[in-house]
Design a protein around this motif. Structure first.
Motif, mmCIF file in Angstrom:
data_model
loop_
_atom_site.group_PDB
_atom_site.id
_atom_site.type_symbol
_atom_site.label_atom_id
_atom_site.label_comp_id
_atom_site.label_asym_id
_atom_site.label_seq_id
_atom_site.Cartn_x
_atom_site.Cartn_y
_atom_site.Cartn_z
ATOM 1 N N UNK A 28 -3.052 71.162 -21.549
ATOM 2 C CA UNK A 28 -2.295 71.946 -22.532
ATOM 3 C C UNK A 28 -0.946 72.378 -21.963
ATOM 4 N N UNK A 29 -0.944 72.773 -20.716
ATOM 5 C CA UNK A 29 0.324 73.120 -20.064
ATOM 6 C C UNK A 29 1.223 71.883 -20.010
ATOM 7 N N UNK A 30 0.647 70.743 -19.661
ATOM 8 C CA UNK A 30 1.422 69.510 -19.618
ATOM 9 C C UNK A 30 1.989 69.141 -20.965
ATOM 10 N N UNK A 31 1.216 69.371 -22.034
ATOM 11 C CA UNK A 31 1.708 69.090 -23.382
ATOM 12 C C UNK A 31 2.930 69.941 -23.692
ATOM 13 N N UNK A 32 2.883 71.191 -23.303
ATOM 14 C CA UNK A 32 4.012 72.085 -23.537
ATOM 15 C C UNK A 32 5.255 71.592 -22.799
ATOM 16 N N UNK A 33 5.096 71.203 -21.561
ATOM 17 C CA UNK A 33 6.245 70.756 -20.776
ATOM 18 C C UNK A 33 6.823 69.452 -21.316
#
Length: 282
Positions: A28-33
């Motif tokens: 999820x963090x990677x999706x945001x970035x």
């Protein structure tokens, strides 16, 4: 303002359900970035008449360089093992991001801003890899880049080593990190003989040609008249997320306003706090 990479997007042209900075999982963090701060779709997603074609997200093929020295298309970074990065290890992905080198040792061509990505925290590098493994795989084969000149990788000052996330409680430090991984200064710093002039970080003045005509990156330093010093926080945020200037005029591409519109309020606050500290440039 003109911004990072190659294409303008509308506010709706982002992946639905993008998760903000408080995401609970690495993916999820990677999706945001990937989908927001780093605007990866601007180069790695095919561009249609209305911007990136999200039905073919991250499948590559977008022309990002077509010059006598370089012919480069955005790579397929989906998990396809033959034509994407499915066969790459997490270490391979991190090496490509931080050092600009493929698993086979071939350097990545510009404009992949690996000179800015060295600052990525280990957790964020891992999060990007985790997210890319979750996107829909595509067998789209992208022609390999053609280099007819030496590749010169430019490391942005302060981005040579990973940032310390313990410093992010300082809003300015967090903003500096976000602006760096968003590679804002790749466009908002002038070039001299093709190379970024790091003595004038934030001064703008780069020209970008496209369907919109010609745009010139704005001065985003703290200069009192030529930069952002007299802009309010709300005006700066509106320019970043909506592409609207202080006077209400519409700013031209290629800045990815539609992606930045999905940034968390806290991250936008941090970016503004950092931009206030950029030394004034003429």
């Amino acid at each position: 303002m003109a911004g990072a990479c190659a294409a303008a997007v509308t506010a709706g042209a982002v992946v639905a359900g993008t998760i903000g900075a408080a995401a609970q999982t690495p993916a999820e963090r990677g999706a945001y970035l990937v989908n927001t701060v780093m605007t990866c779709h601007n180069c790695h997603t095919p561009i249609g008449p209305n911007g990136p074609d999200m039905a073919r997200a991250l499948t590559g093929g977008t022309p990002v360089f077509d010059t006598p020295a370089f012919k480069v298309r955005g790579s397929n970074i989906t998990p396809d093992r033959q034509n994407g990065i499915g066969a790459w290890s997490d270490a391979d992905i991190e090496k490509a991001l931080r050092h600009g080198v493929r698993p086979n040792g071939v350097p990545l061509a510009p404009p992949m801003p690996t000179g800015f990505y060295g600052v990525l925290t280990p957790a964020d590098s891992a999060a990007i890899a985790a997210y890319l493994r979750t996107v829909r795989s595509s067998p789209n084969k992208v022609e390999m880049p053609v280099y007819k000149a030496a590749i010169e990788r430019e490391a942005f000052p302060g981005a040579e080593t990973p940032a310390d996330p313990a410093t992010f409680s300082d809003n300015v430090k967090l903003g500096e990190y976000l602006v760096t991984i968003a590679h804002c200064m790749e466009c908002h710093t002038p070039r001299e003989k093709g190379r970024l002039d790091f003595s004038a970080i934030g001064a703008g003045r780069q020209e970008f040609k496209g369907p919109w005509g010609v745009s010139v990156s704005r001065n985003i330093s703290s200069h009192p008249t030529k930069g952002l010093a007299s802009w309010t926080d709300a005006e700066i945020k509106r320019a970043i997320t909506e592409g609207v200037s202080r006077d209400g005029g519409k700013l031209k591409p290629p800045m990815g306003y539609g992606f930045y519109a999905r940034m968390t309020p806290a991250d936008l606050d941090a970016i503004v706090a950092y931009l206030r500290t950029v030394p004034p440039r003429e």
